[in-house]
Design a protein around this motif. Sequence first.
Motif, PDB file in Angstrom:
ATOM      1  N   GLY A 126      32.530  27.538 -65.653  1.00 47.98           N
ATOM      2  CA  GLY A 126      31.420  26.705 -66.091  1.00 47.98           C
ATOM      3  C   GLY A 126      31.895  25.386 -66.659  1.00 47.98           C
ATOM      4  N   TYR A 127      32.127  24.431 -65.774  1.00 51.25           N
ATOM      5  CA  TYR A 127      32.575  23.084 -66.142  1.00 51.25           C
ATOM      6  C   TYR A 127      31.314  22.260 -66.377  1.00 51.25           C
ATOM      7  CZ  TYR A 127      35.085  18.598 -65.626  1.00 51.25           C
ATOM      8  OH  TYR A 127      35.630  17.348 -65.811  1.00 51.25           O
ATOM      9  N   VAL A 128      31.007  21.980 -67.657  1.00 52.32           N
ATOM     10  CA  VAL A 128      29.680  21.447 -67.963  1.00 52.32           C
ATOM     11  C   VAL A 128      29.699  20.724 -69.301  1.00 52.32           C
ATOM     12  CG1 VAL A 128      29.004  23.641 -69.050  1.00 52.32           C
ATOM     13  CG2 VAL A 128      27.223  22.094 -68.202  1.00 52.32           C
ATOM     14  N   THR A 129      28.811  19.752 -69.425  1.00 45.75           N
ATOM     15  CA  THR A 129      28.554  19.111 -70.714  1.00 45.75           C
ATOM     16  C   THR A 129      27.060  19.120 -70.967  1.00 45.75           C
ATOM     17  OG1 THR A 129      28.938  17.143 -72.080  1.00 45.75           O
ATOM     18  CG2 THR A 129      28.346  16.756 -69.786  1.00 45.75           C
ATOM     19  N   GLY A 130      26.695  19.177 -72.258  1.00 47.09           N
ATOM     20  CA  GLY A 130      25.295  19.161 -72.631  1.00 47.09           C
ATOM     21  C   GLY A 130      24.959  17.958 -73.489  1.00 47.09           C
ATOM     22  N   LEU A 131      23.933  17.204 -73.077  1.00 46.45           N
ATOM     23  CA  LEU A 131      23.361  16.120 -73.877  1.00 46.45           C
ATOM     24  C   LEU A 131      22.039  16.665 -74.406  1.00 46.45           C
ATOM     25  CD1 LEU A 131      25.495  14.709 -72.080  1.00 46.45           C
ATOM     26  CD2 LEU A 131      23.914  12.794 -71.844  1.00 46.45           C
ATOM     27  N   GLU A 132      21.950  16.922 -75.713  1.00 53.27           N
ATOM     28  CA  GLU A 132      20.921  17.813 -76.226  1.00 53.27           C
ATOM     29  C   GLU A 132      20.108  17.183 -77.360  1.00 53.27           C
ATOM     30  OE1 GLU A 132      22.831  21.502 -77.238  1.00 53.27           O
ATOM     31  OE2 GLU A 132      24.297  21.265 -75.636  1.00 53.27           O
ATOM     32  N   PRO A 133      19.089  16.386 -77.044  1.00 50.32           N
ATOM     33  CA  PRO A 133      18.210  15.875 -78.094  1.00 50.32           C
ATOM     34  C   PRO A 133      17.471  17.012 -78.787  1.00 50.32           C
ATOM     35  CG  PRO A 133      17.891  14.698 -76.007  1.00 50.32           C
ATOM     36  CD  PRO A 133      18.711  15.894 -75.711  1.00 50.32           C
TER      37      PRO A 133
ATOM     38  N   TYR B 152      16.560  20.288 -76.588  1.00 50.17           N
ATOM     39  CA  TYR B 152      16.459  20.176 -75.128  1.00 50.17           C
ATOM     40  C   TYR B 152      17.877  20.162 -74.557  1.00 50.17           C
ATOM     41  CZ  TYR B 152      11.481  19.387 -75.636  1.00 50.17           C
ATOM     42  OH  TYR B 152      10.140  19.556 -75.916  1.00 50.17           O
ATOM     43  N   HIS B 153      18.352  21.358 -74.256  1.00 48.98           N
ATOM     44  CA  HIS B 153      19.741  21.599 -73.833  1.00 48.98           C
ATOM     45  C   HIS B 153      19.875  21.130 -72.375  1.00 48.98           C
ATOM     46  CE1 HIS B 153      23.592  23.589 -73.806  1.00 48.98           C
ATOM     47  NE2 HIS B 153      23.349  24.316 -74.879  1.00 48.98           N
ATOM     48  N   SER B 154      20.328  19.881 -72.184  1.00 50.94           N
ATOM     49  CA  SER B 154      20.350  19.228 -70.866  1.00 50.94           C
ATOM     50  C   SER B 154      21.782  19.186 -70.355  1.00 50.94           C
ATOM     51  CB  SER B 154      19.777  17.810 -70.983  1.00 50.94           C
ATOM     52  OG  SER B 154      18.528  17.834 -71.664  1.00 50.94           O
ATOM     53  N   ASN B 155      22.041  19.851 -69.218  1.00 49.74           N
ATOM     54  CA  ASN B 155      23.403  20.208 -68.822  1.00 49.74           C
ATOM     55  C   ASN B 155      23.791  19.619 -67.469  1.00 49.74           C
ATOM     56  OD1 ASN B 155      23.501  22.165 -71.119  1.00 49.74           O
ATOM     57  ND2 ASN B 155      21.880  23.116 -69.900  1.00 49.74           N
ATOM     58  N   PHE B 156      24.996  19.046 -67.418  1.00 52.26           N
ATOM     59  CA  PHE B 156      25.457  18.358 -66.217  1.00 52.26           C
ATOM     60  C   PHE B 156      26.898  18.728 -65.913  1.00 52.26           C
ATOM     61  CE2 PHE B 156      22.499  15.698 -68.661  1.00 52.26           C
ATOM     62  CZ  PHE B 156      21.435  15.634 -67.757  1.00 52.26           C
ATOM     63  N   GLY B 157      27.133  19.009 -64.635  1.00 54.38           N
ATOM     64  CA  GLY B 157      28.482  19.278 -64.151  1.00 54.38           C
ATOM     65  C   GLY B 157      28.850  18.293 -63.069  1.00 54.38           C
ATOM     66  N   THR B 158      29.643  18.753 -62.103  1.00 51.97           N
ATOM     67  CA  THR B 158      30.006  17.900 -60.983  1.00 51.97           C
ATOM     68  C   THR B 158      28.752  17.572 -60.174  1.00 51.97           C
ATOM     69  OG1 THR B 158      30.444  19.832 -59.598  1.00 51.97           O
ATOM     70  CG2 THR B 158      32.313  18.913 -60.836  1.00 51.97           C
ATOM     71  N   PRO B 159      28.671  16.434 -59.481  1.00 51.29           N
ATOM     72  CA  PRO B 159      29.729  15.448 -59.292  1.00 51.29           C
ATOM     73  C   PRO B 159      29.807  14.368 -60.379  1.00 51.29           C
ATOM     74  CG  PRO B 159      27.840  14.813 -57.981  1.00 51.29           C
ATOM     75  CD  PRO B 159      27.474  16.103 -58.668  1.00 51.29           C
ATOM     76  N   ILE B 160      28.887  14.407 -61.368  1.00 48.28           N
ATOM     77  CA  ILE B 160      28.927  13.365 -62.408  1.00 48.28           C
ATOM     78  C   ILE B 160      30.042  13.648 -63.409  1.00 48.28           C
ATOM     79  CG2 ILE B 160      27.613  12.182 -64.205  1.00 48.28           C
ATOM     80  CD1 ILE B 160      25.067  12.931 -62.680  1.00 48.28           C
ATOM     81  N   LEU B 161      30.120  14.891 -63.861  1.00 50.80           N
ATOM     82  CA  LEU B 161      31.175  15.263 -64.800  1.00 50.80           C
ATOM     83  C   LEU B 161      32.509  15.388 -64.066  1.00 50.80           C
ATOM     84  CD1 LEU B 161      31.871  16.079 -67.725  1.00 50.80           C
ATOM     85  CD2 LEU B 161      31.426  18.457 -67.039  1.00 50.80           C
ATOM     86  N   GLU B 162      33.504  14.684 -64.568  1.00 47.10           N
ATOM     87  CA  GLU B 162      34.849  14.699 -63.983  1.00 47.10           C
ATOM     88  C   GLU B 162      35.811  14.117 -65.016  1.00 47.10           C
ATOM     89  OE1 GLU B 162      34.928  12.139 -60.579  1.00 47.10           O
ATOM     90  OE2 GLU B 162      34.312  10.366 -61.700  1.00 47.10           O
ATOM     91  N   GLN B 163      37.081  14.166 -64.720  1.00 45.45           N
ATOM     92  CA  GLN B 163      38.041  13.533 -65.624  1.00 45.45           C
ATOM     93  C   GLN B 163      37.729  12.038 -65.725  1.00 45.45           C
ATOM     94  OE1 GLN B 163      42.166  13.943 -64.512  1.00 45.45           O
ATOM     95  NE2 GLN B 163      42.897  13.341 -66.530  1.00 45.45           N
ATOM     96  N   GLY B 164      37.599  11.553 -66.951  1.00 40.39           N
ATOM     97  CA  GLY B 164      37.287  10.144 -67.164  1.00 40.39           C
ATOM     98  C   GLY B 164      35.805   9.839 -67.202  1.00 40.39           C
TER      99      GLY B 164
END
Length: 403
Positions: free
Chosen positions: A329-336, A229-241
Amino acid sequence: MKKKVVVSGIIMSLVSFSGMAKQFVLTDSEKGIAVGDWHVSNQTLNIANSTTFSVQNNVLKGGKQAGSEVITITSGDFIIKLSPTRGMGILSVEGEGIRLGWDSPVNEVVHPSFINLESRGGLGWLDGFNEMMVRCGFAWSGHATKADNMVYTLHGRAANTPVSKLIVDINDYAPYTITVKGLIKENTFKKSQLETWATLSYTPGSRSFIVKDTVTNQSDYPRDYQIIYHSNFGTPILEQGARFIAPVKQISPFNHYAISGLATWQTYLAPTPNFDEMVFNVIPYADKQGKTQVMLTNKDGDKGAGIAYNINQLPVLSLWKNTDTLKQGYVTGLEPGTSFAYPVTIERQQGRVPQLAPKQSVEFSLTYSLLANKADVTAYEAEIKAIQGTRQTSVLDKPLANE
């Protein structure tokens, strides 16, 4: 029992009432049903509810999204968009001024008819990749490879398979839970006969929703299955820190490139030109019932996204960091998942590709939460820490496998 009701000016003869729910059939390939543009709300259903809601289906026009359908569920300022054309993938979720999703260079809801999964050596899946949550599977998932006289393309076929049936259920009683379900068929002569009922359930007024999928092997023979389950998040949650928070039993680098990021696997960079994607293999802890949960939160801890699920269904998690430029594509995936993102050939060797017996089914359930303020984030993090308890995290300095 069949009834005719007027919904948004259209006479719908495809409404049934069963199990204390109104059911709307929008697509049924066996019966030749394709309703197309459609709308229903608590007002059109004569539901006097303090929390208003609506469900709308739109057929898109123009470009490579021509013919793609998008369902929009709205309750107050909370909006969920998903595409039954793209394997019931969740395009985005918005609420409280926060978005769950990301900005992909792919800025259309690309119809699968414009996707060649075998292009670029099996990377054609990327031509449509822009969802907040995309299903990688179910016949296989992971990186592309050639084996068994075939090409196992990147992350399988489900995301580029239009549903054969599409149904919207709305409970007749408070809190009027809305369920959208679609049937994904991965049927290939001699190879596969997996059929998946993919569902999303949402209760109006909530900031959470449930994804529940049931995969059935309709074949007369045992068949492999995988899901990420490729779950992808960018801004505004994803940022430096920004931080990834989870009850982690073991973490390892996916490949040699990721070794350099082990010291900072829990935090994120700002948009960084020429940042190559970095992936980590995670084995989570869970409580006695198998429940675990993971989250992404911004630097200040006042907005985030959480995913709760059961490790008996989804035993591993891939943490994907792609902190490239905003435009790229500034993004992170939390993927169970049932498996890591290595090619299916490697996952088979390592014993992470399960099978379904003939006519056997397996179920997956995940609860996604939009965390809208510091109290939400703090409470969710406390639940994660309670699962971790005093148990330690093992950090491996070498990949589990080499492609």
